[in-house]
Enzyme design. Structure first.
Site, short mmCIF file in Angstrom:
data_model
loop_
_atom_site.label_atom_id
_atom_site.label_comp_id
_atom_site.label_asym_id
_atom_site.label_seq_id
_atom_site.Cartn_x
_atom_site.Cartn_y
_atom_site.Cartn_z
N LYS A 1 0.87 -1.18 0.00
CA LYS A 1 0.00 0.00 0.00
C LYS A 1 0.90 1.23 0.00
CE LYS A 1 -3.78 2.30 2.46
NZ LYS A 1 -4.70 2.23 3.63
N LYS B 1 -2.08 -1.60 -3.76
CA LYS B 1 -2.93 -0.40 -3.74
C LYS B 1 -2.04 0.84 -3.78
CE LYS B 1 -6.44 1.95 -0.92
NZ LYS B 1 -7.17 1.99 0.36
#
Length: 326
Positions: free
Chosen positions: A197, A250
């Site tokens: 992330k 992400k």
């Protein structure tokens, strides 16, 4: 002109042949639909920075899920907008079984026992600091945060979560959550770790939707540096060893190389989160007449499958399912 024996265009000469040799396909069952909830009744409030996406009161969220199920969407990732007055530095509201999030998860599972719910484990929606961890004199405390995350994950499993999604990027959180779940007989609850992330600028519309932006500082001490890709392999190796069932990247669109890197170097299913800013820029361009939203949606989702994503979390899920229906 020399005689051409190889003509790749022969495999493009008709739609039937193009479909026959197509290497990658996106199906509705590949998608997870993130949905937003808010307190109240009979409310559906469009998020200005995410056209077509709404915050729903629990009753209206059930109606939205029913529509999506009819379209073939079976997996949802709910996120809560928590009232500011219920936030504190320890995210206490995240463990309240009568609170918005846990109450609504339980209600969804009662009404739709066959849908899969992937819940979000992170402090920021409930934190008065807006960070994913406990803040002490400006520092994000890693190990103290794990205790909060473990109890949050347990509360979500008790409410009916099928997949736990730790999105906080604290070191060791997958192992800690797995231990807490297993010790309370939730061995069948999966973990989809937000493995890579990144500290991205694409999160703005999501933070608008939840009202969860950091009150001070940024998230660069725990989210990954966008300049790094090999570091994602370190995170993946740790998550696998700690018991993750899925690995997630992400954002997705600006990190297709990282999706491919994980796909090529691991054997767990890889998920891509086609996030709010990626959705918003397509919709904004379409509203200005600069792009065809439907064509771009299809191209964007295909790019993630081509990079190696097995699962895609996307705000386009309902629109894609409607496209496939027609």
């Amino acid at each position: 002109m020399d005689h051409l024996t190889r003509r790749p265009r022969r495999n493009r000469k008709s739609e039937v042949i193009r479909n026959m040799v197509q290497e990658n396909h996106v199906a509705v069952h590949d998608l997870i639909f993130p949905v937003f909830m808010m307190e109240g009744t009979n409310l559906a409030v469009e998020i200005a920075s995410m056209p077509g996406i709404y915050r729903y009161s629990p009753d209206r969220l059930l109606e939205e899920i029913a529509q999506c199920v009819d379209l073939g969407i079976k997996t949802f990732a709910p996120f809560p907008q928590i009232d500011e007055g219920k936030k504190d530095r320890f995210a206490s509201e995240s463990k309240n079984p009568e609170g918005l999030y846990l109450r609504t998860i339980a209600e969804i599972k009662r009404n739709f026992p066959d849908v899969v719910l992937m819940t979000d484990v992170a402090m920021d929606p409930y934190s008065s600091d807006g960070h994913d961890g406990i803040v002490d004199n400006g520092e994000i405390l890693n190990d103290a945060t794990l205790e909060v995350l473990g109890q949050m994950a347990l509360a979500q499993a008790q409410a009916g979560a099928d997949i736990i999604g730790p999105s906080d990027m604290m070191d060791g959180r997958v192992a800690h959550i797995r231990q807490v779940l297993d010790s309370h007989a939730f061995t069948n609850v999966s973990i989809m770790s937000y493995t890579a992330k990144y500290a991205s600028g694409f999160y703005g519309p999501f933070r608008d939707a939840l009202g969860s932006a950091p009150k001070h500082g940024d998230k660069k001490t725990y989210q990954m540096n966008p300049a790094n890709s090999r570091e994602a392999l370190i995170e993946a190796e740790l998550d696998i060893a700690e018991g993750a069932d899925f690995l997630m990247v992400k954002p997705a669109l600006a990190y297709l190389d990282v999706i491919k890197l994980l796909k090529d170097n691991t054997n767990l299913p890889v998920a891509a989160y086609n996030i709010s800013g990626e959705y918003a820029m397509v919709k904004a361009a379409a509203q200005n007449g600069w792009l065809d939203s439907e064509k771009i949606m299809l191209e964007v989702l295909l790019s993630m499958k081509r990079a190696g994503a097995d699962v895609i979390l996307t705000y386009f899920a309902k629109e894609f399912a409607q496209y496939m229906k027609k």
